[in-house]
Write a protein that holds these residues in place. Structure first.
Motif, PDB file in Angstrom:
ATOM      1  N   THR A   9      41.771 -37.104  -9.080  1.00  0.00           N
ATOM      2  CA  THR A   9      42.885 -36.249  -9.492  1.00  0.00           C
ATOM      3  C   THR A   9      43.663 -36.875 -10.645  1.00  0.00           C
ATOM      4  O   THR A   9      44.783 -36.456 -10.929  1.00  0.00           O
ATOM      5  CB  THR A   9      43.836 -36.001  -8.309  1.00  0.00           C
ATOM      6  OG1 THR A   9      44.361 -37.256  -7.852  1.00  0.00           O
ATOM      7  CG2 THR A   9      43.111 -35.307  -7.163  1.00  0.00           C
ATOM      8  N   TYR A  10      43.036 -37.848 -11.314  1.00  0.00           N
ATOM      9  CA  TYR A  10      43.709 -38.559 -12.401  1.00  0.00           C
ATOM     10  C   TYR A  10      42.918 -38.453 -13.697  1.00  0.00           C
ATOM     11  O   TYR A  10      41.676 -38.436 -13.692  1.00  0.00           O
ATOM     12  CB  TYR A  10      43.889 -40.039 -12.041  1.00  0.00           C
ATOM     13  CG  TYR A  10      44.884 -40.276 -10.938  1.00  0.00           C
ATOM     14  CD1 TYR A  10      46.220 -40.513 -11.223  1.00  0.00           C
ATOM     15  CD2 TYR A  10      44.478 -40.253  -9.601  1.00  0.00           C
ATOM     16  CE1 TYR A  10      47.142 -40.730 -10.210  1.00  0.00           C
ATOM     17  CE2 TYR A  10      45.395 -40.469  -8.580  1.00  0.00           C
ATOM     18  CZ  TYR A  10      46.723 -40.710  -8.891  1.00  0.00           C
ATOM     19  OH  TYR A  10      47.631 -40.914  -7.885  1.00  0.00           O
ATOM     20  N   SER A  11      43.654 -38.423 -14.808  1.00  0.00           N
ATOM     21  CA  SER A  11      43.043 -38.499 -16.130  1.00  0.00           C
ATOM     22  C   SER A  11      42.995 -39.955 -16.576  1.00  0.00           C
ATOM     23  O   SER A  11      43.524 -40.842 -15.907  1.00  0.00           O
ATOM     24  CB  SER A  11      43.852 -37.664 -17.131  1.00  0.00           C
ATOM     25  OG  SER A  11      45.148 -38.217 -17.308  1.00  0.00           O
ATOM     26  N   ASN A  46      41.269 -50.114 -21.563  1.00  0.00           N
ATOM     27  CA  ASN A  46      42.506 -49.716 -22.224  1.00  0.00           C
ATOM     28  C   ASN A  46      43.166 -48.512 -21.541  1.00  0.00           C
ATOM     29  O   ASN A  46      44.129 -47.971 -22.062  1.00  0.00           O
ATOM     30  CB  ASN A  46      42.221 -49.390 -23.702  1.00  0.00           C
ATOM     31  CG  ASN A  46      43.449 -48.936 -24.482  1.00  0.00           C
ATOM     32  OD1 ASN A  46      44.490 -49.577 -24.444  1.00  0.00           O
ATOM     33  ND2 ASN A  46      43.338 -47.806 -25.179  1.00  0.00           N
ATOM     34  N   VAL A  47      42.659 -48.093 -20.399  1.00  0.00           N
ATOM     35  CA  VAL A  47      43.220 -46.911 -19.744  1.00  0.00           C
ATOM     36  C   VAL A  47      43.541 -47.198 -18.284  1.00  0.00           C
ATOM     37  O   VAL A  47      42.991 -48.117 -17.670  1.00  0.00           O
ATOM     38  CB  VAL A  47      42.286 -45.685 -19.833  1.00  0.00           C
ATOM     39  CG1 VAL A  47      41.944 -45.356 -21.275  1.00  0.00           C
ATOM     40  CG2 VAL A  47      41.023 -45.887 -19.010  1.00  0.00           C
ATOM     41  N   VAL A  48      44.448 -46.381 -17.756  1.00  0.00           N
ATOM     42  CA  VAL A  48      44.826 -46.439 -16.346  1.00  0.00           C
ATOM     43  C   VAL A  48      44.778 -45.027 -15.784  1.00  0.00           C
ATOM     44  O   VAL A  48      44.833 -44.042 -16.528  1.00  0.00           O
ATOM     45  CB  VAL A  48      46.239 -47.028 -16.157  1.00  0.00           C
ATOM     46  CG1 VAL A  48      46.302 -48.469 -16.646  1.00  0.00           C
ATOM     47  CG2 VAL A  48      47.289 -46.174 -16.852  1.00  0.00           C
ATOM     48  N   PRO A  49      44.669 -44.885 -14.458  1.00  0.00           N
ATOM     49  CA  PRO A  49      44.728 -43.551 -13.862  1.00  0.00           C
ATOM     50  C   PRO A  49      46.113 -42.935 -14.076  1.00  0.00           C
ATOM     51  O   PRO A  49      47.122 -43.471 -13.624  1.00  0.00           O
ATOM     52  CB  PRO A  49      44.464 -43.816 -12.371  1.00  0.00           C
ATOM     53  CG  PRO A  49      43.770 -45.137 -12.326  1.00  0.00           C
ATOM     54  CD  PRO A  49      44.371 -45.928 -13.441  1.00  0.00           C
ATOM     55  N   GLN A  50      46.141 -41.821 -14.788  1.00  0.00           N
ATOM     56  CA  GLN A  50      47.403 -41.166 -15.130  1.00  0.00           C
ATOM     57  C   GLN A  50      47.311 -39.686 -14.763  1.00  0.00           C
ATOM     58  O   GLN A  50      46.324 -39.012 -15.090  1.00  0.00           O
ATOM     59  CB  GLN A  50      47.701 -41.317 -16.624  1.00  0.00           C
ATOM     60  CG  GLN A  50      49.059 -40.765 -17.053  1.00  0.00           C
ATOM     61  CD  GLN A  50      49.314 -40.950 -18.538  1.00  0.00           C
ATOM     62  OE1 GLN A  50      48.410 -41.254 -19.307  1.00  0.00           O
ATOM     63  NE2 GLN A  50      50.562 -40.774 -18.955  1.00  0.00           N
ATOM     64  N   LYS A  51      48.325 -39.183 -14.104  1.00  0.00           N
ATOM     65  CA  LYS A  51      48.349 -37.783 -13.747  1.00  0.00           C
ATOM     66  C   LYS A  51      48.388 -36.913 -15.009  1.00  0.00           C
ATOM     67  O   LYS A  51      49.069 -37.243 -15.983  1.00  0.00           O
ATOM     68  CB  LYS A  51      49.567 -37.477 -12.870  1.00  0.00           C
ATOM     69  CG  LYS A  51      49.415 -37.929 -11.424  1.00  0.00           C
ATOM     70  CD  LYS A  51      48.333 -37.109 -10.702  1.00  0.00           C
ATOM     71  CE  LYS A  51      48.307 -37.405  -9.220  1.00  0.00           C
ATOM     72  NZ  LYS A  51      47.268 -36.597  -8.522  1.00  0.00           N
ATOM     73  N   ALA A  52      47.677 -35.790 -14.969  1.00  0.00           N
ATOM     74  CA  ALA A  52      47.627 -34.904 -16.131  1.00  0.00           C
ATOM     75  C   ALA A  52      49.014 -34.383 -16.488  1.00  0.00           C
ATOM     76  O   ALA A  52      49.322 -34.174 -17.668  1.00  0.00           O
ATOM     77  CB  ALA A  52      46.674 -33.740 -15.856  1.00  0.00           C
ATOM     78  N   GLY A  53      49.877 -34.188 -15.485  1.00  0.00           N
ATOM     79  CA  GLY A  53      51.228 -33.717 -15.770  1.00  0.00           C
ATOM     80  C   GLY A  53      52.014 -34.675 -16.630  1.00  0.00           C
ATOM     81  O   GLY A  53      52.930 -34.274 -17.353  1.00  0.00           O
ATOM     82  N   SER A  54      51.668 -35.963 -16.570  1.00  0.00           N
ATOM     83  CA  SER A  54      52.269 -36.964 -17.448  1.00  0.00           C
ATOM     84  C   SER A  54      51.509 -37.052 -18.767  1.00  0.00           C
ATOM     85  O   SER A  54      52.091 -36.956 -19.851  1.00  0.00           O
ATOM     86  CB  SER A  54      52.279 -38.329 -16.755  1.00  0.00           C
ATOM     87  OG  SER A  54      52.622 -39.361 -17.656  1.00  0.00           O
ATOM     88  N   ASN A  55      50.194 -37.228 -18.671  1.00  0.00           N
ATOM     89  CA  ASN A  55      49.352 -37.464 -19.845  1.00  0.00           C
ATOM     90  C   ASN A  55      49.390 -36.297 -20.822  1.00  0.00           C
ATOM     91  O   ASN A  55      49.372 -36.498 -22.043  1.00  0.00           O
ATOM     92  CB  ASN A  55      47.915 -37.720 -19.393  1.00  0.00           C
ATOM     93  CG  ASN A  55      47.105 -38.504 -20.404  1.00  0.00           C
ATOM     94  OD1 ASN A  55      47.622 -38.959 -21.418  1.00  0.00           O
ATOM     95  ND2 ASN A  55      45.824 -38.680 -20.135  1.00  0.00           N
ATOM     96  N   ASP A  56      49.442 -35.077 -20.307  1.00  0.00           N
ATOM     97  CA  ASP A  56      49.438 -33.887 -21.163  1.00  0.00           C
ATOM     98  C   ASP A  56      50.837 -33.324 -21.373  1.00  0.00           C
ATOM     99  O   ASP A  56      50.976 -32.270 -22.014  1.00  0.00           O
ATOM    100  CB  ASP A  56      48.554 -32.798 -20.547  1.00  0.00           C
ATOM    101  CG  ASP A  56      47.108 -33.244 -20.400  1.00  0.00           C
ATOM    102  OD1 ASP A  56      46.669 -34.122 -21.167  1.00  0.00           O
ATOM    103  OD2 ASP A  56      46.418 -32.722 -19.496  1.00  0.00           O
ATOM    104  N   GLY A  57      51.833 -33.990 -20.834  1.00  0.00           N
ATOM    105  CA  GLY A  57      53.193 -33.482 -20.906  1.00  0.00           C
ATOM    106  C   GLY A  57      54.148 -34.464 -21.539  1.00  0.00           C
ATOM    107  O   GLY A  57      54.023 -34.816 -22.718  1.00  0.00           O
ATOM    108  N   PRO A  58      55.145 -34.963 -20.768  1.00  0.00           N
ATOM    109  CA  PRO A  58      56.173 -35.829 -21.350  1.00  0.00           C
ATOM    110  C   PRO A  58      55.636 -37.098 -22.001  1.00  0.00           C
ATOM    111  O   PRO A  58      56.198 -37.555 -23.006  1.00  0.00           O
ATOM    112  CB  PRO A  58      57.065 -36.159 -20.145  1.00  0.00           C
ATOM    113  CG  PRO A  58      56.903 -34.982 -19.236  1.00  0.00           C
ATOM    114  CD  PRO A  58      55.472 -34.570 -19.375  1.00  0.00           C
TER     115      PRO A  58
END
Length: 300
Positions: free
Chosen positions: A130-132, A156-168
């Motif tokens: 469920t993470y980008s 260079n990446v971490v599990p990030q919620k799409a609501g964060s990654n694609d939003g704020p």
């Protein structure tokens, strides 16, 4: 360190970041040019990686082997040009085998060597999660195609919620891009990292990859246009921000805006001073964390 290796390190720093050596994991010495005053952040423990692509150093990462994800990545900003590169994901062979050649390489088709799987995150960790894949060092903050392509490595990446990654968080990256492009006159040094959960760590795939509770970013630009708009007077020489990566987290670090769009609500980003960021990092890591030399004061 032999005299030959020391000379090679000097040549790396002063010859356009070119490198023919293979000591890219375990020491920031070959890539100190990505840190303000050649001074990596202090207070965090991990495995240094001088990220090399097409035999040139592109940025630096402090990697956590137990978490299979970075604590931070550090880089020099340059205004982007051209289209965003395709996401050809890569890995760091030296994490799996210290004797490997140092440049990051694309994941092969089919099964991945077990030594790679054991040492770092692989594509399967993110598939059907469920993470980008949230960049610490974003492609957006670089000019050349090679520099932008080099950001697509799972170190260079971490599990990030799409609501964060694609939003704020995406808005933050664009804001930093436009601000530095317009008003930073010299080099801009950026460090972007994570804040772990205080207790009850979250993981991908049964303790494979640690999920951060928050992400943070800070830049240092000591040489900037003094004719700043009123709204940017506190954005130089330093700027910092913390973003939520968990809707259920408390609001003591980043408050939640109830007016945000539903898909982005709970993934707010809070801008703050560098000093405030370091205070939050000290509290969570239980040690003093210094992001830039002398707080990016410009002094020697």
């Amino acid at each position: 360190m032999s005299r030959l290796y020391a000379l090679a390190g000097v040549l790396v720093v002063f010859a356009g970041c070119w490198c023919t050596c293979a000591a890219d994991v375990g020491d920031f010495a070959p890539c100190l040019q990505f840190f303000y005053k050649s001074w990596p952040p202090k207070g965090l423990a991990g495995t240094p990686i001088c990220q090399r692509y097409y035999n040139q150093y592109r940025f630096a990462t402090l990697y956590s082997r137990p978490r299979r994800s970075p604590w931070f990545s550090a880089y020099r900003y340059s205004a982007p040009a051209g289209r965003r590169p395709s996401a050809c994901w890569k890995f760091e062979p030296q994490l799996a085998n210290p004797g490997s050649e140092g440049s990051m390489i694309p994941f092969p088709p089919g099964p991945v060597d077990q030594n790679v799987v054991d040492s770092q995150a692989v594509e399967l960790d993110y598939i059907n999660s469920t993470y980008s894949r949230g960049h610490m060092n974003p492609s957006l903050h670089h000019q050349s195609h090679e520099d932008r392509s080099a950001t697509f490595t799972l170190t260079n990446v971490v599990p990030q919620k799409a609501g964060s990654n694609d939003g704020p968080w995406e808005v933050l990256e664009w804001t930093v891009n436009k601000t530095l492009e317009a008003y930073c006159l010299g080099e801009a040094y950026v460090v972007t990292g994570v804040i772990p959960y205080r207790v009850d760590e979250h993981w991908l795939k049964d303790h494979r990859v640690a999920v951060p509770e928050y992400m943070w970013s800070a830049y240092c630009c000591p040489d900037y246009n003094s004719s700043l708009p009123e709204g940017l007077k506190e954005a130089f020489p330093t700027y910092a921000a913390v973003g939520r990566n968990d809707r259920s987290s408390g609001e003591e670090i980043v408050p939640v805006s109830q007016t945000a769009k539903k898909q982005f609500r709970g993934y707010d980003v809070r801008q703050m001073s560098l000093e405030s960021l370091e205070t939050y990092l000290k509290d969570r890591f239980n040690t003093v964390v210094s992001v830039f030399y002398e707080g990016c004061s410009g002094s020697d």
